[in-house]
Write a protein that holds these residues in place. Structure first.
Motif, PDB file in Angstrom:
ATOM      1  N   ASP A 275     109.678  14.195  43.142  1.00  0.00           N
ATOM      2  CA  ASP A 275     109.607  13.813  44.559  1.00  0.00           C
ATOM      3  C   ASP A 275     108.205  13.347  44.952  1.00  0.00           C
ATOM      4  N   PHE A 276     107.489  12.778  43.989  1.00  0.00           N
ATOM      5  CA  PHE A 276     106.155  12.230  44.223  1.00  0.00           C
ATOM      6  C   PHE A 276     106.252  10.882  44.966  1.00  0.00           C
ATOM      7  N   PHE A 277     105.108  10.383  45.424  1.00  0.00           N
ATOM      8  CA  PHE A 277     105.052   9.123  46.177  1.00  0.00           C
ATOM      9  C   PHE A 277     104.147   8.119  45.454  1.00  0.00           C
ATOM     10  N   PRO A 278     104.698   7.289  44.590  1.00  0.00           N
ATOM     11  CA  PRO A 278     103.859   6.341  43.848  1.00  0.00           C
ATOM     12  C   PRO A 278     103.552   5.080  44.654  1.00  0.00           C
ATOM     13  N   THR A 279     102.445   4.455  44.315  1.00  0.00           N
ATOM     14  CA  THR A 279     102.166   3.106  44.824  1.00  0.00           C
ATOM     15  C   THR A 279     102.308   2.073  43.710  1.00  0.00           C
TER      16      THR A 279
END
Length: 325
Positions: A275-279
């Motif tokens: 549930d990480f937020f990558p760019t």
């Protein structure tokens, strides 16, 4: 600020609507969307769906499972929940939640609700969560969207979602139901439609809303996107990664889990979920790991030469290595 109304309650259509406006329109001003879904579990782009959802319960209740295009964790929606989306042109890729949650907090303050943004991506009142947020960056445009639990069925929230033990520990709590709340008790005798209008009026006062209608052609293209993507099991459920070794944990950036398929002590395949937020596209890191020897030294070399902040956020190569080897 542009406001595009969407009164549809189909979560598959609504996520297609949001994606279409984000990727296929070219307005110079920020865009605001407010929308509601019928009962649905909305899973994060990088999650393993069947690990996040109590599948038997949602199937029995006729609850839709739909995958979104942003990272973060699974959330439950019903008609007691109001979703909001900001689409911002000409921005950098930095994930900055407060820029977008602060206006929501101020709008609620104007109605007498003392809310606060906390943690990675949550908004709380009285220490309980009523809003989660996520973001996506593409071609110098940013999509930020979030939930506002107004009068959601909290029993269904608790039953529809699986929450892993590590998340309980990290939040120092015992149940989903005990750490979420609805806004209705704080806003008096109003409906979710009244609440929606309250937000529209606040954003109109602060930013000056310009209502825009999509063309019939655009609406048809949204329906086409719904059918070929958001209504398919391939997108919503995906395939559970086949793995010989599964390693993961909860970090400051969220949950990260590596599913390794090993052959002759080398990584034949790998799938990274969480549930990480990558760019950056996590598939690039997966490709870098394929063919690598499954040893601490070989993995360390790959991870230390990768943009881990872009892939995950706040986590180091050493922290990952302690878990995955």
């Amino acid at each position: 600020m542009i406001y595009i109304e969407n009164t549809n309650n189909d979560p598959r259509y609504n996520l297609a609507f949001e994606e279409y406006v984000f990727l296929n329109t070219d307005y110079d001003e920020p865009i605001l969307l407010l929308w509601q879904n019928g009962p649905a579990v909305i899973v994060g782009k990088y999650q393993n769906t069947l690990e996040e959802v109590n599948y038997d319960f949602v199937k029995e209740k006729g609850i839709n499972i739909v995958r979104r295009n942003t990272g973060g964790g699974a959330v439950y929606h019903d008609l007691g929940n109001l979703n909001y989306s900001f689409i911002i042109p000409d921005v950098q890729s930095k994930i900055d939640f407060k820029t977008f949650t602060i206006p929501v907090v101020k709008a609620l303050e104007s109605a007498g609700v003392q809310a606060e943004q906390t943690g990675r991506n949550d908004i709380l009142v009285d220490g309980k969560k009523f809003s989660g947020n996520a973001q996506q960056f593409s071609n110098h445009k940013l999509l930020h969207h979030g939930t506002l639990m107004f009068d959601v069925n909290t029993d269904d929230v608790a039953k529809a979602l699986k929450v892993k033990e590590g998340k309980f520990k990290s939040k120092a709590t015992k149940s989903v139901k005990s750490r979420v709340t609805n806004l209705k008790p704080y806003l008096g005798d109003i409906t979710v439609e009244d609440f929606k209008n309250l937000l529209i009026e606040w954003f109109d006062r602060e930013y000056g809303l310009k209502k825009v209608e999509l063309t019939e052609k655009q609406k048809q293209e949204i329906l086409d996107l719904r059918e070929r993507k958001y209504a398919t099991d391939d997108w919503n459920l995906g395939k559970s990664p086949k793995a010989d070794i599964v390693r993961g944990d909860f970090f400051r950036c969220g949950q990260v889990e590596f599913h390794f398929s090993i052959e002759k002590h080398r990584i034949k395949d790998v799938k990274i979920t969480g549930d990480f937020f990558p760019t950056k596209d996590i598939a690039q890191l997966e490709e870098s790991l394929r063919g690598t020897e499954y040893s601490r030294e070989a993995l360390q070399e790959v991870l230390e030469n990768s943009d881990l902040e872009g892939y995950f956020g706040d986590v180091t190569a050493e922290e990952l290595l302690q878990v995955i080897v």
